[in-house]
Design a protein around this motif. Structure first.
Motif, PDB file in Angstrom:
ATOM      1  N   TRP A   1       2.928  -1.783  -9.149  1.00  0.00           N
ATOM      2  CA  TRP A   1       3.989  -1.456  -8.190  1.00  0.00           C
ATOM      3  C   TRP A   1       4.971  -2.616  -8.046  1.00  0.00           C
ATOM      4  O   TRP A   1       6.187  -2.423  -8.070  1.00  0.00           O
ATOM      5  N   GLU A   2       4.450  -3.829  -7.938  1.00  0.00           N
ATOM      6  CA  GLU A   2       5.341  -4.982  -7.787  1.00  0.00           C
ATOM      7  C   GLU A   2       6.229  -5.165  -9.023  1.00  0.00           C
ATOM      8  O   GLU A   2       7.417  -5.460  -8.894  1.00  0.00           O
ATOM      9  N   ILE A   3       5.666  -4.989 -10.209  1.00  0.00           N
ATOM     10  CA  ILE A   3       6.433  -5.174 -11.447  1.00  0.00           C
ATOM     11  C   ILE A   3       7.523  -4.113 -11.589  1.00  0.00           C
ATOM     12  O   ILE A   3       8.675  -4.423 -11.890  1.00  0.00           O
ATOM     13  N   VAL A   4       7.165  -2.870 -11.337  1.00  0.00           N
ATOM     14  CA  VAL A   4       8.084  -1.774 -11.632  1.00  0.00           C
ATOM     15  C   VAL A   4       9.048  -1.469 -10.484  1.00  0.00           C
ATOM     16  O   VAL A   4      10.230  -1.205 -10.712  1.00  0.00           O
ATOM     17  N   TRP A   5       8.573  -1.519  -9.233  1.00  0.00           N
ATOM     18  CA  TRP A   5       9.395  -1.063  -8.112  1.00  0.00           C
ATOM     19  C   TRP A   5       9.825  -2.132  -7.115  1.00  0.00           C
ATOM     20  O   TRP A   5      10.567  -1.831  -6.200  1.00  0.00           O
ATOM     21  N   ASN A   6       9.388  -3.356  -7.250  1.00  0.00           N
ATOM     22  CA  ASN A   6       9.791  -4.395  -6.306  1.00  0.00           C
ATOM     23  C   ASN A   6      10.586  -5.472  -7.039  1.00  0.00           C
ATOM     24  O   ASN A   6      10.018  -6.378  -7.638  1.00  0.00           O
ATOM     25  N   ASP A   7      11.898  -5.364  -6.951  1.00  0.00           N
ATOM     26  CA  ASP A   7      12.777  -6.308  -7.645  1.00  0.00           C
ATOM     27  C   ASP A   7      12.772  -7.702  -7.021  1.00  0.00           C
ATOM     28  O   ASP A   7      13.296  -8.638  -7.612  1.00  0.00           O
TER      29      ASP A   7
ATOM     30  N   SER B   1       0.545   8.486  -8.910  1.00  0.00           N
ATOM     31  CA  SER B   1       0.296   9.192 -10.173  1.00  0.00           C
ATOM     32  C   SER B   1       0.984   8.494 -11.344  1.00  0.00           C
ATOM     33  O   SER B   1       0.404   8.391 -12.431  1.00  0.00           O
ATOM     34  N   THR B   2       2.192   7.992 -11.156  1.00  0.00           N
ATOM     35  CA  THR B   2       2.877   7.271 -12.228  1.00  0.00           C
ATOM     36  C   THR B   2       2.143   5.983 -12.561  1.00  0.00           C
ATOM     37  O   THR B   2       1.996   5.613 -13.732  1.00  0.00           O
ATOM     38  N   ILE B   3       1.679   5.277 -11.531  1.00  0.00           N
ATOM     39  CA  ILE B   3       0.939   4.034 -11.739  1.00  0.00           C
ATOM     40  C   ILE B   3      -0.330   4.316 -12.540  1.00  0.00           C
ATOM     41  O   ILE B   3      -0.612   3.646 -13.539  1.00  0.00           O
ATOM     42  N   ASP B   4      -1.104   5.300 -12.109  1.00  0.00           N
ATOM     43  CA  ASP B   4      -2.357   5.611 -12.813  1.00  0.00           C
ATOM     44  C   ASP B   4      -2.107   6.095 -14.231  1.00  0.00           C
ATOM     45  O   ASP B   4      -2.839   5.739 -15.158  1.00  0.00           O
ATOM     46  N   GLU B   5      -1.064   6.887 -14.421  1.00  0.00           N
ATOM     47  CA  GLU B   5      -0.723   7.359 -15.762  1.00  0.00           C
ATOM     48  C   GLU B   5      -0.342   6.174 -16.657  1.00  0.00           C
ATOM     49  O   GLU B   5      -0.747   6.097 -17.818  1.00  0.00           O
ATOM     50  N   THR B   6       0.414   5.248 -16.110  1.00  0.00           N
ATOM     51  CA  THR B   6       0.826   4.060 -16.859  1.00  0.00           C
ATOM     52  C   THR B   6      -0.380   3.217 -17.241  1.00  0.00           C
ATOM     53  O   THR B   6      -0.517   2.787 -18.398  1.00  0.00           O
ATOM     54  N   LEU B   7      -1.254   2.969 -16.284  1.00  0.00           N
ATOM     55  CA  LEU B   7      -2.445   2.162 -16.556  1.00  0.00           C
ATOM     56  C   LEU B   7      -3.337   2.836 -17.596  1.00  0.00           C
ATOM     57  O   LEU B   7      -3.872   2.175 -18.489  1.00  0.00           O
ATOM     58  N   THR B   8      -3.471   4.132 -17.503  1.00  0.00           N
ATOM     59  CA  THR B   8      -4.280   4.870 -18.471  1.00  0.00           C
ATOM     60  C   THR B   8      -3.655   4.799 -19.867  1.00  0.00           C
ATOM     61  O   THR B   8      -4.348   4.577 -20.860  1.00  0.00           O
ATOM     62  N   THR B   9      -2.359   4.958 -19.939  1.00  0.00           N
ATOM     63  CA  THR B   9      -1.651   4.944 -21.220  1.00  0.00           C
ATOM     64  C   THR B   9      -1.772   3.603 -21.934  1.00  0.00           C
ATOM     65  O   THR B   9      -1.979   3.554 -23.148  1.00  0.00           O
ATOM     66  N   TYR B  10      -1.650   2.511 -21.197  1.00  0.00           N
ATOM     67  CA  TYR B  10      -1.562   1.193 -21.830  1.00  0.00           C
ATOM     68  C   TYR B  10      -2.847   0.359 -21.768  1.00  0.00           C
ATOM     69  O   TYR B  10      -2.866  -0.767 -22.247  1.00  0.00           O
ATOM     70  N   SER B  11      -3.921   0.921 -21.255  1.00  0.00           N
ATOM     71  CA  SER B  11      -5.155   0.143 -21.137  1.00  0.00           C
ATOM     72  C   SER B  11      -5.981   0.096 -22.422  1.00  0.00           C
ATOM     73  O   SER B  11      -7.016  -0.552 -22.456  1.00  0.00           O
TER      74      SER B  11
ATOM     75  N   VAL C   1       0.838  -1.207   0.000  1.00  0.00           N
ATOM     76  CA  VAL C   1       0.000   0.000   0.000  1.00  0.00           C
ATOM     77  C   VAL C   1       0.869   1.252   0.000  1.00  0.00           C
ATOM     78  O   VAL C   1       0.614   2.191  -0.764  1.00  0.00           O
ATOM     79  N   ARG C   2       1.892   1.256   0.814  1.00  0.00           N
ATOM     80  CA  ARG C   2       2.785   2.424   0.842  1.00  0.00           C
ATOM     81  C   ARG C   2       3.504   2.594  -0.497  1.00  0.00           C
ATOM     82  O   ARG C   2       3.712   3.723  -0.950  1.00  0.00           O
ATOM     83  N   GLY C   3       3.868   1.503  -1.134  1.00  0.00           N
ATOM     84  CA  GLY C   3       4.513   1.583  -2.442  1.00  0.00           C
ATOM     85  C   GLY C   3       3.582   2.160  -3.492  1.00  0.00           C
ATOM     86  O   GLY C   3       3.977   3.018  -4.288  1.00  0.00           O
ATOM     87  N   VAL C   4       2.345   1.696  -3.486  1.00  0.00           N
ATOM     88  CA  VAL C   4       1.348   2.232  -4.422  1.00  0.00           C
ATOM     89  C   VAL C   4       1.133   3.721  -4.160  1.00  0.00           C
ATOM     90  O   VAL C   4       1.105   4.527  -5.101  1.00  0.00           O
ATOM     91  N   LEU C   5       1.024   4.098  -2.899  1.00  0.00           N
ATOM     92  CA  LEU C   5       0.830   5.510  -2.565  1.00  0.00           C
ATOM     93  C   LEU C   5       2.004   6.368  -3.037  1.00  0.00           C
ATOM     94  O   LEU C   5       1.797   7.460  -3.561  1.00  0.00           O
ATOM     95  N   ALA C   6       3.218   5.865  -2.868  1.00  0.00           N
ATOM     96  CA  ALA C   6       4.406   6.629  -3.253  1.00  0.00           C
ATOM     97  C   ALA C   6       4.488   6.861  -4.763  1.00  0.00           C
ATOM     98  O   ALA C   6       5.099   7.834  -5.208  1.00  0.00           O
ATOM     99  N   HIS C   7       3.869   5.978  -5.538  1.00  0.00           N
ATOM    100  CA  HIS C   7       3.970   6.073  -7.005  1.00  0.00           C
ATOM    101  C   HIS C   7       2.595   6.186  -7.674  1.00  0.00           C
ATOM    102  O   HIS C   7       2.450   5.863  -8.849  1.00  0.00           O
TER     103      HIS C   7
END
Length: 137
Positions: free
Chosen positions: A89-95, A58-68, A50-56
């Motif tokens: 978040w897991e794909i992009v920021w959690n290695d 706007s980028t997450i929503d922009e990405t989902l909007t762009t590629y949906s 949840v904290r990871g999603v919150l930190a990113h």
């Protein structure tokens, strides 16, 4: 059910609840940490998600909007939005989580909690996020 799978489900429930109640996700998270509503406090990984999603957010929503491809975030089912945000978040920021695992876990969540068409949609969109993730960080 594996510990991380349970944590993902709890994180999805928190994101979904906040949206349905119209409250800030961060505020709801802090309330749940201070005063859990169940016998079991939020798993550490659910909090990290949840904290990871919150930190990113706007980028997450922009990405989902762009590629949906023709789907706005508002048109998506609320459960799908939550699962997609967590998966992104897991794909992009959690290695520590392989992309395939993040995608499979998000798909499994929507299989049990959303519409019949959701698994295919979530799988396709998160696969695309995985393909372009190098451009997002």
């Amino acid at each position: 059910m594996a510990a991380r799978t349970k944590a993902r489900k709890r994180a999805l429930e928190l994101l979904f609840e906040a949206e349905q109640r119209g409250v800030n996700v961060g505020t709801l998270l802090e309330e749940r940490l201070a005063a859990p509503t169940t016998q079991h406090p939020l798993p550490e990984y659910a909090v990290e998600l949840v904290r990871g999603v919150l930190a990113h957010w706007s980028t997450i929503d922009e990405t989902l909007t762009t590629y949906s491809q023709g789907w706005t975030l508002g048109r998506m089912a609320a459960v799908d939005r939550a699962a997609l945000r967590l998966g992104t978040w897991e794909i992009v920021w959690n290695d520590q989580v392989p992309d395939e695992v993040a995608i499979a876990e998000a798909v499994a969540l929507v299989e049990t909690m959303s519409t019949d068409d959701s698994p295919k949609f979530v799988n396709g969109l998160l696969a695309r996020v995985s393909e372009v993730k190098a451009t997002l960080v």
